[in-house]
Design an enzyme around this catalytic site. Sequence first.
Site, mmCIF file in Angstrom:
data_model
loop_
_atom_site.group_PDB
_atom_site.id
_atom_site.type_symbol
_atom_site.label_atom_id
_atom_site.label_comp_id
_atom_site.label_asym_id
_atom_site.label_seq_id
_atom_site.Cartn_x
_atom_site.Cartn_y
_atom_site.Cartn_z
ATOM 1 N N ASN A 35 18.355 50.560 53.903
ATOM 2 C CA ASN A 35 17.967 50.765 55.314
ATOM 3 C C ASN A 35 17.076 49.634 55.838
ATOM 4 O O ASN A 35 16.534 49.720 56.935
ATOM 5 C CB ASN A 35 17.264 52.119 55.504
ATOM 6 C CG ASN A 35 15.889 52.167 54.866
ATOM 7 O OD1 ASN A 35 15.504 51.243 54.141
ATOM 8 N ND2 ASN A 35 15.144 53.227 55.133
ATOM 9 N N TYR A 148 3.875 58.924 43.664
ATOM 10 C CA TYR A 148 4.912 57.974 43.253
ATOM 11 C C TYR A 148 5.369 58.254 41.810
ATOM 12 O O TYR A 148 6.562 58.392 41.533
ATOM 13 C CB TYR A 148 4.360 56.550 43.377
ATOM 14 C CG TYR A 148 5.295 55.469 42.871
ATOM 15 C CD1 TYR A 148 6.251 54.906 43.714
ATOM 16 C CD2 TYR A 148 5.217 54.992 41.561
ATOM 17 C CE1 TYR A 148 7.110 53.902 43.242
ATOM 18 C CE2 TYR A 148 6.063 53.997 41.095
ATOM 19 C CZ TYR A 148 7.001 53.453 41.944
ATOM 20 O OH TYR A 148 7.844 52.472 41.487
ATOM 21 N N PHE A 214 -9.088 44.352 43.550
ATOM 22 C CA PHE A 214 -9.527 45.748 43.596
ATOM 23 C C PHE A 214 -10.062 46.128 42.223
ATOM 24 O O PHE A 214 -9.323 46.090 41.235
ATOM 25 C CB PHE A 214 -8.380 46.667 44.015
ATOM 26 C CG PHE A 214 -7.856 46.349 45.395
ATOM 27 C CD1 PHE A 214 -8.719 46.288 46.481
ATOM 28 C CD2 PHE A 214 -6.517 46.086 45.609
ATOM 29 C CE1 PHE A 214 -8.252 45.975 47.755
ATOM 30 C CE2 PHE A 214 -6.039 45.780 46.875
ATOM 31 C CZ PHE A 214 -6.907 45.719 47.955
HETATM 32 P P1 NAD Z 1 11.554 46.691 47.426
HETATM 33 O O1 NAD Z 1 10.702 47.413 48.419
HETATM 34 O O2 NAD Z 1 11.719 45.233 47.551
HETATM 35 O O3 NAD Z 1 13.003 47.345 47.337
HETATM 36 C C1 NAD Z 1 13.293 48.657 47.728
HETATM 37 C C2 NAD Z 1 14.520 48.610 48.609
HETATM 38 O O4 NAD Z 1 14.854 49.951 48.975
HETATM 39 C C3 NAD Z 1 14.273 47.837 49.915
HETATM 40 O O5 NAD Z 1 15.334 46.948 50.171
HETATM 41 C C4 NAD Z 1 14.207 48.927 50.974
HETATM 42 O O6 NAD Z 1 14.622 48.477 52.243
HETATM 43 C C5 NAD Z 1 15.119 49.979 50.360
HETATM 44 N N1 NAD Z 1 14.851 51.333 50.834
HETATM 45 C C6 NAD Z 1 13.634 51.933 50.942
HETATM 46 N N2 NAD Z 1 13.784 53.169 51.453
HETATM 47 C C7 NAD Z 1 15.115 53.333 51.667
HETATM 48 C C8 NAD Z 1 15.884 54.391 52.201
HETATM 49 N N3 NAD Z 1 15.322 55.530 52.632
HETATM 50 N N4 NAD Z 1 17.220 54.239 52.297
HETATM 51 C C9 NAD Z 1 17.821 53.077 51.896
HETATM 52 N N5 NAD Z 1 17.137 52.046 51.395
HETATM 53 C C10 NAD Z 1 15.794 52.169 51.278
HETATM 54 O O7 NAD Z 1 10.952 47.083 45.998
HETATM 55 P P2 NAD Z 1 11.337 46.594 44.540
HETATM 56 O O8 NAD Z 1 10.092 46.098 43.942
HETATM 57 O O9 NAD Z 1 12.542 45.757 44.565
HETATM 58 O O10 NAD Z 1 11.668 48.003 43.840
HETATM 59 C C11 NAD Z 1 12.988 48.404 43.488
HETATM 60 C C12 NAD Z 1 12.917 49.668 42.630
HETATM 61 O O11 NAD Z 1 12.210 49.397 41.435
HETATM 62 C C13 NAD Z 1 12.166 50.826 43.297
HETATM 63 O O12 NAD Z 1 12.811 52.022 42.928
HETATM 64 C C14 NAD Z 1 10.783 50.765 42.675
HETATM 65 O O13 NAD Z 1 10.139 52.011 42.707
HETATM 66 C C15 NAD Z 1 11.151 50.344 41.268
HETATM 67 N N6 NAD Z 1 10.055 49.701 40.554
HETATM 68 C C16 NAD Z 1 9.534 48.523 40.997
HETATM 69 C C17 NAD Z 1 8.515 47.906 40.271
HETATM 70 C C18 NAD Z 1 7.886 46.603 40.696
HETATM 71 O O14 NAD Z 1 6.962 46.148 40.018
HETATM 72 N N7 NAD Z 1 8.347 45.962 41.755
HETATM 73 C C19 NAD Z 1 8.053 48.499 39.089
HETATM 74 C C20 NAD Z 1 8.581 49.727 38.700
HETATM 75 C C21 NAD Z 1 9.603 50.311 39.417
HETATM 76 C C1 UD1 Z 2 3.501 48.403 40.448
HETATM 77 C C2 UD1 Z 2 4.651 48.590 41.429
HETATM 78 C C3 UD1 Z 2 5.212 49.972 41.283
HETATM 79 C C4 UD1 Z 2 5.579 50.175 39.818
HETATM 80 C C5 UD1 Z 2 4.394 49.925 38.879
HETATM 81 C C6 UD1 Z 2 4.852 49.961 37.415
HETATM 82 C C7 UD1 Z 2 4.668 47.395 43.581
HETATM 83 C C8 UD1 Z 2 4.176 47.334 44.972
HETATM 84 N N1 UD1 Z 2 4.187 48.398 42.814
HETATM 85 O O1 UD1 Z 2 2.412 49.294 40.735
HETATM 86 O O2 UD1 Z 2 6.381 50.098 42.092
HETATM 87 O O3 UD1 Z 2 6.100 51.435 39.622
HETATM 88 O O4 UD1 Z 2 3.906 48.607 39.120
HETATM 89 O O5 UD1 Z 2 3.836 49.586 36.554
HETATM 90 O O6 UD1 Z 2 5.473 46.598 43.178
HETATM 91 N N2 UD1 Z 2 -4.358 44.588 43.211
HETATM 92 C C9 UD1 Z 2 -5.413 43.754 43.591
HETATM 93 N N3 UD1 Z 2 -5.289 43.085 44.773
HETATM 94 C C10 UD1 Z 2 -4.206 43.196 45.599
HETATM 95 C C11 UD1 Z 2 -3.158 44.048 45.187
HETATM 96 C C12 UD1 Z 2 -3.259 44.738 43.983
HETATM 97 O O7 UD1 Z 2 -6.413 43.631 42.887
HETATM 98 O O8 UD1 Z 2 -4.176 42.550 46.666
HETATM 99 C C13 UD1 Z 2 -4.463 45.295 41.915
HETATM 100 C C14 UD1 Z 2 -4.163 46.787 42.001
HETATM 101 O O9 UD1 Z 2 -5.303 47.526 42.339
HETATM 102 C C15 UD1 Z 2 -3.656 47.051 40.582
HETATM 103 C C16 UD1 Z 2 -2.958 45.762 40.180
HETATM 104 O O10 UD1 Z 2 -3.464 44.752 41.058
HETATM 105 O O11 UD1 Z 2 -4.724 47.302 39.706
HETATM 106 C C17 UD1 Z 2 -1.449 45.846 40.342
HETATM 107 O O12 UD1 Z 2 -1.182 46.366 41.642
HETATM 108 P P1 UD1 Z 2 0.293 46.518 42.243
HETATM 109 O O13 UD1 Z 2 1.008 45.227 42.208
HETATM 110 O O14 UD1 Z 2 0.185 47.235 43.541
HETATM 111 O O15 UD1 Z 2 1.013 47.352 41.101
HETATM 112 P P2 UD1 Z 2 0.888 48.804 40.494
HETATM 113 O O16 UD1 Z 2 0.011 49.702 41.289
HETATM 114 O O17 UD1 Z 2 0.615 48.592 39.045
#
Ligand code: NAD
Ligand code: UD1
Length: 321
Positions: A35, A148, A214
């Site tokens: 979306n 989450y 943070f």
């Molecule tokens: P992202 O926000 O870049 O990707 C999420 C995508 O889902 C986006 O393109 C967004 O537009 C789409 N989306 C959100 N709500 C939607 C909806 N209602 N309908 C259709 N599409 C929708 O985030 P990401 O980091 O690429 O995360 C991808 C997946 O991996 C997620 O499920 C996230 O929870 C999981 N995950 C990410 C991390 C991380 O560190 N980035 C860690 C653990 C798990």
């Molecule tokens: C992240 C992912 C989450 C995933 C999880 C798995 C994102 C946005 N979140 O969460 O989807 O499930 O890892 O381990 O990708 N921090 C700062 N300054 C900032 C931002 C963050 O100090 O400007 C700190 C946060 O407080 C945290 C750490 O950095 O302690 C990581 O933060 P963040 O990247 O948001 O990740 P998670 O909360 O671990």
Amino acid sequence: MKHTILVTGGAGFIGSHLVEALGNKKTNTIIVFDNLSTGSLANIPNQENVVFVEGNVHSEEDIAHLFSNFQFDYIYHLAAIASVAESVNHPLATHQVNMDATIYLLEATRAQEKTVLKFVFASSAAVYGAEPTLPKTELSVIDPITPYGIDKYASEKYVTSYGRLYGLNVAVARFFNVYGPRQNPSSPYSGVLSILTEVAKQVKQGQEASFHVFGDGEQVRDFVFVNDIVQGLMLLGTKSGSQAEAFNIGSGEKHTLRDIITVYETLLETKIPLTYCEARTGDIKYSYASIEKIIQLGYKPTFTIHQGLEKYMADALVPMH
Ligand code: NAD
Ligand code: UD1
């Protein structure tokens, strides 16, 4: 073999890298369903065999429409509100996307005529919560402490139950902290390394900028480069040993946030100004993975943190030259 593959969230950070890798095989047709709430069209690789369908995973109507047009061989369900902090601020809205939508998709998958070869769900290390035993193995205590993490775990259980109850081919990936190109830094809730990279870029360009830490910066994470996540997802999609099981995907390394800031400073040859703020509510202090289980399936991390950040920074700084 021709395969039709659904990637929900394929316009997002991780999803777009997965789409690119899957699309490299020309006999695959990849359907990106998104979306565009945090993702963007610009992320989707411009490949003939990649088709974008705009829609909401939390709309039964949109899902029904999608499955009336396509029958899928593989489904990678990545669409979600990926920010832990956002789920703390908006538990109900994030629950609808992060959990209810998983059941809509599972139901549609169960109902389709073609038997899905694998439904892979993107879960998170957040399911382990703050219980102190480390590293996290798939047998560690599960105790999510945020909406989450709760929604990810509930989704996982639905996914694996559909495997057992209805014989659906399913697997669960628990990602640790993923980083790399195309991670969107625009929200204060974005992944920490996307924000840090943005600040580093501004500093390098001579602008005034400061990175907000943070807490004390001693929080520990397993930061895994996005290409390795894609490698893990593709293994879970294709290996029979993954059936109805959850697998950690991480780098196998652990670092404090302060260590990571030092790596940036070394790579950039400049200091990054820091502002220390209160720790976030619901933040986990120590999180890192045992990746032994997925190694048994053939996974091998290919990027150390140094190599990954070097590549990420090189990409991020390209426009400066
Ligand atoms: P992202 O926000 O870049 O990707 C999420 C995508 O889902 C986006 O393109 C967004 O537009 C789409 N989306 C959100 N709500 C939607 C909806 N209602 N309908 C259709 N599409 C929708 O985030 P990401 O980091 O690429 O995360 C991808 C997946 O991996 C997620 O499920 C996230 O929870 C999981 N995950 C990410 C991390 C991380 O560190 N980035 C860690 C653990 C798990
Ligand atoms: C992240 C992912 C989450 C995933 C999880 C798995 C994102 C946005 N979140 O969460 O989807 O499930 O890892 O381990 O990708 N921090 C700062 N300054 C900032 C931002 C963050 O100090 O400007 C700190 C946060 O407080 C945290 C750490 O950095 O302690 C990581 O933060 P963040 O990247 O948001 O990740 P998670 O909360 O671990």
